[in-house]
Scaffold this active site. Sequence first.
Site, short mmCIF file in Angstrom:
data_model
loop_
_atom_site.label_atom_id
_atom_site.label_comp_id
_atom_site.label_asym_id
_atom_site.label_seq_id
_atom_site.Cartn_x
_atom_site.Cartn_y
_atom_site.Cartn_z
N LYS A 1 -7.37 58.91 34.14
CA LYS A 1 -5.93 58.12 34.01
C LYS A 1 -6.05 57.57 31.94
CE LYS A 1 -6.36 54.43 37.70
NZ LYS A 1 -7.05 54.44 36.85
N LYS B 1 -19.15 56.64 31.08
CA LYS B 1 -18.19 55.60 30.17
C LYS B 1 -18.31 55.50 29.52
CE LYS B 1 -14.28 54.92 34.01
NZ LYS B 1 -13.74 54.58 34.54
N LYS C 1 -12.82 65.59 35.19
CA LYS C 1 -11.95 65.03 35.93
C LYS C 1 -10.90 64.74 35.29
CE LYS C 1 -12.00 60.43 37.02
NZ LYS C 1 -12.30 59.71 37.75
N1 AQP Z 1 -9.07 63.19 39.34
C1 AQP Z 1 -9.32 62.80 40.53
N2 AQP Z 1 -9.26 63.24 42.03
C2 AQP Z 1 -9.53 62.97 42.82
N3 AQP Z 1 -9.43 62.07 43.16
C3 AQP Z 1 -9.31 60.80 42.37
N4 AQP Z 1 -9.31 59.58 41.58
C4 AQP Z 1 -9.51 58.96 40.34
N5 AQP Z 1 -9.29 59.88 39.85
C5 AQP Z 1 -9.26 61.52 40.94
C6 AQP Z 1 -10.14 58.14 43.23
O1 AQP Z 1 -8.89 57.56 42.35
C7 AQP Z 1 -8.98 56.23 42.97
C8 AQP Z 1 -9.23 55.16 41.63
O2 AQP Z 1 -9.89 55.38 41.01
P1 AQP Z 1 -9.95 54.28 39.73
O3 AQP Z 1 -8.38 53.98 39.10
O4 AQP Z 1 -10.47 53.19 40.74
O5 AQP Z 1 -10.70 55.21 39.21
P2 AQP Z 1 -11.72 56.23 38.91
O6 AQP Z 1 -11.59 56.85 39.36
O7 AQP Z 1 -11.86 56.20 37.23
O8 AQP Z 1 -9.92 56.82 38.34
P3 AQP Z 1 -9.83 57.06 36.82
O9 AQP Z 1 -7.95 58.31 36.75
O10 AQP Z 1 -10.89 58.29 35.65
O11 AQP Z 1 -9.33 55.82 35.64
P4 AQP Z 1 -10.00 55.37 34.87
O12 AQP Z 1 -9.49 56.95 33.87
O13 AQP Z 1 -9.31 54.13 34.26
O14 AQP Z 1 -11.77 55.38 34.67
C9 AQP Z 1 -10.56 56.72 43.62
O15 AQP Z 1 -10.63 56.32 45.08
C10 AQP Z 1 -11.06 58.09 42.67
O16 AQP Z 1 -12.15 58.42 43.35
#
Ligand code: AQP
Length: 351
Positions: free
Chosen positions: A213, A127, A210
């Site tokens: 969002k 990040k 990955k």
């Molecule tokens: N692509 C993914 N595949 C499987 N699991 C996923 N998770 C997120 N993306 C995937 C799981 O969703 C939960 C919540 O994630 P988060 O919102 O706390 O943070 P993150 O993992 O950083 O998710 P994002 O969507 O990538 O958010 P941003 O873009 O804001 O950083 C976790 O259990 C995660 O493993």
Amino acid sequence: MSEPVQTPQTSPAPFPTRIFSGIQPSGGLTLGNYLGALKRFVEKQDEGIETVYCLVDMHAITVWQDPVKLRHQTREAAAGFIAAGIDPKRSILFNQSQVTAHVELGWIFNCIARMGWMSRMTQFKDKAGKNSENVSLGLFAYPSLMAADILAYKATHVPVGEDQKQHLELCRDIAIKFNNDYKVDFFPVVEPVIEGAATRVMSLRDGTNKMSKSDPSDQSRINLTDDADTIGKKIRKAKTDMDPLPDHVDGLKDRPEAKNLVNIYAALAGHTPAQVIRDYAGAQFGTFKPALADLAVAKLEPITTEMNRLMKDPAEIDRILGEGAVRADALARPVLEQVYDIIGMIRSKPF
Ligand code: AQP
């Protein structure tokens, strides 16, 4: 050199099974969040385990969030949880900033965790990118707040996607170091729950990244708010190679985009990737993608419809989150008070 993690002097006392997990309201929920986390949250609730689920808004602000959007996204995520099957009566559902025990324990854990441990976190490196001097201190400390989220409830199991594995290892290290430093068996050493065919859903535009969002490209992800038409278009346009699907899962090894679509199909259908390959061996993407789009729409459309209905009454969502916060506080506050006592803080303020 950072301090090595010590092994516990005594084994942690047995703790009753309790699930905790959270999702950041840092954008709209994606298919990755759904298959990697939310679907599992519902299954654990339905197995009758005590479940505590949190919209981690304090984590979300480790990167800039527009206040109006953050409030909307928090309500929308709550609606997504409920629409996907979280019952706020059976699970505790709340947003993190309403339960201040998280940040209080997070600070204490900042004093337990070592700089070296945090510097090794790959999510921070990803990040921060080349801009690490300019990102927030909160982004660096993110994993110790995450440990506080979990340990404030003495949770024993944490369902997450694959990407959170390293943060959970750090949570275990913090629990062990706290127990060792203060010679107590106070915090459980949590177990990650990483299950299902899609523990790491990849971007539809690049099978090596990955699905996220916060990816600038909306085409890279399926949002839980996407309508049937949009889901169909995104899947039809998803990047793939030219070959037909193989007749064995091993044939997906060096084909990240094909593997991703097969895994998504398997997770949505409740099958293994091997079962999907058995059904579609030799199929061209011209056949497989429409079948995947139909399945995705059939599974996601009822959730989207219910989310849209719930979002018409934001006051009701706020009420549910407030009620969840009161229940969460009742669990977390006594744990925190015990922590203050263990670490030697005077707690004499009359209540
Ligand atoms: N692509 C993914 N595949 C499987 N699991 C996923 N998770 C997120 N993306 C995937 C799981 O969703 C939960 C919540 O994630 P988060 O919102 O706390 O943070 P993150 O993992 O950083 O998710 P994002 O969507 O990538 O958010 P941003 O873009 O804001 O950083 C976790 O259990 C995660 O493993």
